[in-house]
Design a protein around this motif. Structure first.
Motif, PDB file in Angstrom:
ATOM      1  N   GLU A 271      -2.985   4.006   7.578  1.00  0.00           N
ATOM      2  CA  GLU A 271      -1.515   3.377   7.759  1.00  0.00           C
ATOM      3  C   GLU A 271      -0.924   3.524   8.665  1.00  0.00           C
ATOM      4  O   GLU A 271      -0.180   2.635   9.251  1.00  0.00           O
ATOM      5  N   ILE A 272      -0.876   4.729   9.244  1.00  0.00           N
ATOM      6  CA  ILE A 272      -0.375   5.056  10.743  1.00  0.00           C
ATOM      7  C   ILE A 272      -0.675   4.139  11.794  1.00  0.00           C
ATOM      8  O   ILE A 272      -0.071   3.439  12.517  1.00  0.00           O
TER       9      ILE A 272
ATOM     10  N   HIS B 132       4.498  18.203   9.804  1.00  0.00           N
ATOM     11  CA  HIS B 132       4.169  17.000   9.677  1.00  0.00           C
ATOM     12  C   HIS B 132       4.385  16.282  11.029  1.00  0.00           C
ATOM     13  O   HIS B 132       3.635  15.584  11.484  1.00  0.00           O
TER      14      HIS B 132
ATOM     15  N   TRP C 103       4.862   8.637   4.484  1.00  0.00           N
ATOM     16  CA  TRP C 103       3.869   8.453   3.369  1.00  0.00           C
ATOM     17  C   TRP C 103       2.469   8.327   3.815  1.00  0.00           C
ATOM     18  O   TRP C 103       1.552   8.515   2.913  1.00  0.00           O
ATOM     19  N   GLY C 104       2.302   7.487   4.872  1.00  0.00           N
ATOM     20  CA  GLY C 104       0.930   6.990   5.361  1.00  0.00           C
ATOM     21  C   GLY C 104      -0.093   7.894   5.487  1.00  0.00           C
ATOM     22  O   GLY C 104       0.164   9.039   6.012  1.00  0.00           O
ATOM     23  N   ASP C 105      -1.099   7.651   5.465  1.00  0.00           N
ATOM     24  CA  ASP C 105      -2.412   8.478   5.921  1.00  0.00           C
ATOM     25  C   ASP C 105      -2.554   7.887   7.371  1.00  0.00           C
ATOM     26  O   ASP C 105      -2.129   6.795   7.647  1.00  0.00           O
ATOM     27  N   VAL C 106      -3.814   8.264   7.802  1.00  0.00           N
ATOM     28  CA  VAL C 106      -4.349   7.849   9.219  1.00  0.00           C
ATOM     29  C   VAL C 106      -4.258   6.330   9.184  1.00  0.00           C
ATOM     30  O   VAL C 106      -3.970   5.794   9.941  1.00  0.00           O
TER      31      VAL C 106
ATOM     32  N   TYR D 176       1.920  17.475  13.478  1.00  0.00           N
ATOM     33  CA  TYR D 176       0.682  16.835  13.543  1.00  0.00           C
ATOM     34  C   TYR D 176       0.606  15.362  13.933  1.00  0.00           C
ATOM     35  O   TYR D 176       0.047  15.022  14.882  1.00  0.00           O
TER      36      TYR D 176
ATOM     37  N   MET E 151       1.744   4.595  -2.779  1.00  0.00           N
ATOM     38  CA  MET E 151       1.611   5.856  -2.440  1.00  0.00           C
ATOM     39  C   MET E 151       3.037   6.659  -2.636  1.00  0.00           C
ATOM     40  O   MET E 151       2.968   7.958  -2.534  1.00  0.00           O
TER      41      MET E 151
ATOM     42  N   LYS F 169       0.976  -1.210  -0.133  1.00  0.00           N
ATOM     43  CA  LYS F 169      -0.011  -0.100  -0.056  1.00  0.00           C
ATOM     44  C   LYS F 169       1.013   1.263  -0.110  1.00  0.00           C
ATOM     45  O   LYS F 169       0.617   2.212  -0.856  1.00  0.00           O
ATOM     46  N   LEU F 170       1.803   1.053   0.871  1.00  0.00           N
ATOM     47  CA  LEU F 170       2.732   2.380   1.208  1.00  0.00           C
ATOM     48  C   LEU F 170       3.371   2.640  -0.363  1.00  0.00           C
ATOM     49  O   LEU F 170       3.775   3.694  -0.797  1.00  0.00           O
TER      50      LEU F 170
END
Length: 110
Positions: A44-45, A74, A39-42, A77, A13, A9-10
């Motif tokens: 993936e994190i 980042h 690189w990940g979104d929520v 965040y 991305m 998935k990563l």
């Protein structure tokens, strides 16, 4: 999601751009975590936390990402949302000063 699914998935991305697709199974955990945070979104994190645990993910974040001043926003965040740090600015400033290039150079022996 498994580590292999997360890696794929990563990769889709933009992460692991320097890795050959056949070598994706051999990516070290620290690199997977670092690129997942970068690189990940929520989703993936959160998956990183499920696979590796919060302690390991936070350790990699502190060692690899916070010292990169280019991604300060980042990191702010991540610190606020995912690591529940009350004052991320002060927290990151301390680590940036501690791990500054000057401080690392001072540790070299001539």
């Amino acid at each position: 999601m498994t580590a292999n699914e997360l890696t794929k998935k990563l990769k889709s991305m933009g992460a692991f751009w320097s890795y050959d697709a056949t070598g994706l199974q051999n990516i070290p955990e620290n690199v997977l975590i670092e690129d997942g945070l970068r690189w990940g979104d929520v989703a993936e994190i959160l998956c990183l936390f499920e696979i590796f645990g919060q302690k390991k993910v936070k350790q990699v974040w502190k060692e690899k990402l916070i010292i990169d001043a280019r991604i300060y926003d980042h990191n702010y965040y991540l610190g606020t949302i995912f690591f529940d740090i009350k004052n991320p600015k002060r927290y990151m400033k301390h680590l940036l000063n501690k791990n500054s290039r000057y401080e690392r150079i001072k540790t070299f022996n001539a």
